[in-house]
Write an enzyme that holds these catalytic residues in place. Sequence first.
Site, PDB file in Angstrom:
ATOM      1  N   PHE A 287       0.869  -1.171   0.000  1.00  0.00           N
ATOM      2  CA  PHE A 287       0.000   0.000   0.000  1.00  0.00           C
ATOM      3  C   PHE A 287       0.911   1.228   0.000  1.00  0.00           C
ATOM      4  O   PHE A 287       1.898   1.271   0.737  1.00  0.00           O
ATOM      5  CB  PHE A 287      -0.894  -0.009   1.244  1.00  0.00           C
ATOM      6  CG  PHE A 287      -1.948   1.048   1.241  1.00  0.00           C
ATOM      7  CD1 PHE A 287      -3.091   0.908   0.478  1.00  0.00           C
ATOM      8  CD2 PHE A 287      -1.793   2.206   1.996  1.00  0.00           C
ATOM      9  CE1 PHE A 287      -4.072   1.885   0.465  1.00  0.00           C
ATOM     10  CE2 PHE A 287      -2.766   3.199   1.993  1.00  0.00           C
ATOM     11  CZ  PHE A 287      -3.911   3.038   1.225  1.00  0.00           C
TER      12      PHE A 287
ATOM     13  N   ASP B 139       2.110  -5.561   8.405  1.00  0.00           N
ATOM     14  CA  ASP B 139       0.925  -4.722   8.266  1.00  0.00           C
ATOM     15  C   ASP B 139      -0.279  -5.661   8.162  1.00  0.00           C
ATOM     16  O   ASP B 139      -0.408  -6.417   7.200  1.00  0.00           O
ATOM     17  CB  ASP B 139       1.047  -3.852   7.019  1.00  0.00           C
ATOM     18  CG  ASP B 139      -0.129  -2.899   6.841  1.00  0.00           C
ATOM     19  OD1 ASP B 139      -1.251  -3.252   7.252  1.00  0.00           O
ATOM     20  OD2 ASP B 139       0.067  -1.818   6.258  1.00  0.00           O
TER      21      ASP B 139
ATOM     22  N   TYR C 295     -10.670   0.216  11.244  1.00  0.00           N
ATOM     23  CA  TYR C 295     -11.914   0.639  10.591  1.00  0.00           C
ATOM     24  C   TYR C 295     -12.346  -0.293   9.471  1.00  0.00           C
ATOM     25  O   TYR C 295     -13.382  -0.065   8.861  1.00  0.00           O
ATOM     26  CB  TYR C 295     -11.799   2.071  10.062  1.00  0.00           C
ATOM     27  CG  TYR C 295     -10.534   2.388   9.292  1.00  0.00           C
ATOM     28  CD1 TYR C 295     -10.368   1.989   7.982  1.00  0.00           C
ATOM     29  CD2 TYR C 295      -9.502   3.088   9.894  1.00  0.00           C
ATOM     30  CE1 TYR C 295      -9.210   2.274   7.279  1.00  0.00           C
ATOM     31  CE2 TYR C 295      -8.340   3.390   9.214  1.00  0.00           C
ATOM     32  CZ  TYR C 295      -8.196   2.981   7.902  1.00  0.00           C
ATOM     33  OH  TYR C 295      -7.045   3.260   7.220  1.00  0.00           O
ATOM     34  N   LYS C 296     -11.603  -1.349   9.197  1.00  0.00           N
ATOM     35  CA  LYS C 296     -11.999  -2.304   8.170  1.00  0.00           C
ATOM     36  C   LYS C 296     -12.771  -3.451   8.821  1.00  0.00           C
ATOM     37  O   LYS C 296     -13.922  -3.289   9.224  1.00  0.00           O
ATOM     38  CB  LYS C 296     -10.759  -2.791   7.413  1.00  0.00           C
ATOM     39  CG  LYS C 296      -9.969  -1.689   6.712  1.00  0.00           C
ATOM     40  CD  LYS C 296      -8.812  -2.252   5.924  1.00  0.00           C
ATOM     41  CE  LYS C 296      -7.857  -1.181   5.432  1.00  0.00           C
ATOM     42  NZ  LYS C 296      -8.471  -0.249   4.476  1.00  0.00           N
TER      43      LYS C 296
ATOM     44  N   ARG D  76     -13.023  -4.532  -6.726  1.00  0.00           N
ATOM     45  CA  ARG D  76     -12.647  -5.173  -5.470  1.00  0.00           C
ATOM     46  C   ARG D  76     -13.889  -5.377  -4.608  1.00  0.00           C
ATOM     47  O   ARG D  76     -14.628  -4.427  -4.339  1.00  0.00           O
ATOM     48  CB  ARG D  76     -11.622  -4.296  -4.745  1.00  0.00           C
ATOM     49  CG  ARG D  76     -10.763  -5.030  -3.750  1.00  0.00           C
ATOM     50  CD  ARG D  76      -9.680  -4.112  -3.204  1.00  0.00           C
ATOM     51  NE  ARG D  76     -10.253  -3.003  -2.439  1.00  0.00           N
ATOM     52  CZ  ARG D  76      -9.629  -2.426  -1.407  1.00  0.00           C
ATOM     53  NH1 ARG D  76      -8.428  -2.828  -1.045  1.00  0.00           N
ATOM     54  NH2 ARG D  76     -10.201  -1.417  -0.771  1.00  0.00           N
TER      55      ARG D  76
END
Length: 413
Positions: free
Chosen positions: A142, A211, A236-237, A385
Amino acid sequence: MSDTAAVPGGATVSDPEGLAARAASLDAADPLAAVRDRFVLDDATVYLDGNSLGALTAGVLPRLADVVTREWGELRIRSWEESGWWTAPERIGDRIAPLVGAAPGQIVVGDSTSVNVFKALVAAVRMAPAGRTEILVDAATFPTDGYIAAAAARLTGHTVRPVPAAEIGAAAGPLTAAALVNHVDYRTGRLHDLAGTTAALHAAGALAVWDLCHSAGALPVALDADGVDLAVGCTYKYLNGGPGSPAYLYVRRELQPRFDSPLPGWNSHAEPFGMAPGYEPAQGAPRGRVGTPEILSLLALDAALDAWDGVTTEGVRAKSLGLTDFFLDCTAVLVPAGRVESVTPAAHAERGSQVSLRCAGAAEVMRELTARGVVGDFRRPDVLRFGFTPLYTRYADALRAARVLADVIEGTA
């Protein structure tokens, strides 16, 4: 996946009508079905973007109302002690710990993922043996992780060497101080070998920084058992903490006395209220703190974690694989041949909890999907996605998403 999909009971289907029966059967047998009621959702939308922002849990609003009106509005500054605000970063870290295979006392919650990546990577480099000059970084990482790694390298006098995640273990050598690796690739959903890569890094004398943003809450993680040195993740995912909810930092217990944070704030001081001019780090997980905790978002996360009561990561993983298998089967049956291509690995051992499909005109396709009530996301240049959150996604949702995708694709022919 093939055009012929297995149905519970031994039958097969190769027709669209059979998929509905299969979805109904799978949903009826789903041990996590009732957990969906812990979330604020409606049947008008199929939400497949929990890998970017998890759904709101039902307990967050009443908890925040109490925090704002009573803890802040009435108790005010007394809440730092009486409402447990001061110890919340470690207490909530201990709630996250079982979801990532960590014993208590090794996780602190606070700051953003980017800030925690910076803290972890600089600290890892500082703990590495002398004479090591390079930091390995997942070549497909990322972007923020890459930016932070470059900044950490400038700060510490190291160089960054990008390497494909699957090759990082083999690439580590006598010059490697540490490696920063994504457990799940954010774009493709590929799951990388955390245990094997960590062991290879250790064999080379380097430290492993992971990560976990796209794996924690979607599949079992074994930080302690696999000997991970440091790890970071967002909340938050798949942990459903809310937009901008604070991230977390894991520091393996044996390394905590050597953890030298590049951001030594007053909250991580051994005596925060001593106001001494010199810095003396706290013991244990609080060393990872910096400044004043983000109380409102932190306590929203605390309430969101109630959704995990009675849920195991093994059960979540089983449903995640079931959902993604089924969605791939549905797209194989329903979507015109040759119009989409999965870039997510078919092998379970290599798959996270999302399906990424390469598709011509993907940006416009995703806009139309969203307009029709199927919410995923688009990654440039051509990837659709779809994130499958096992706590609230149903097999019927996967089927509806595939049907709408097929309609949209046919409409763009």
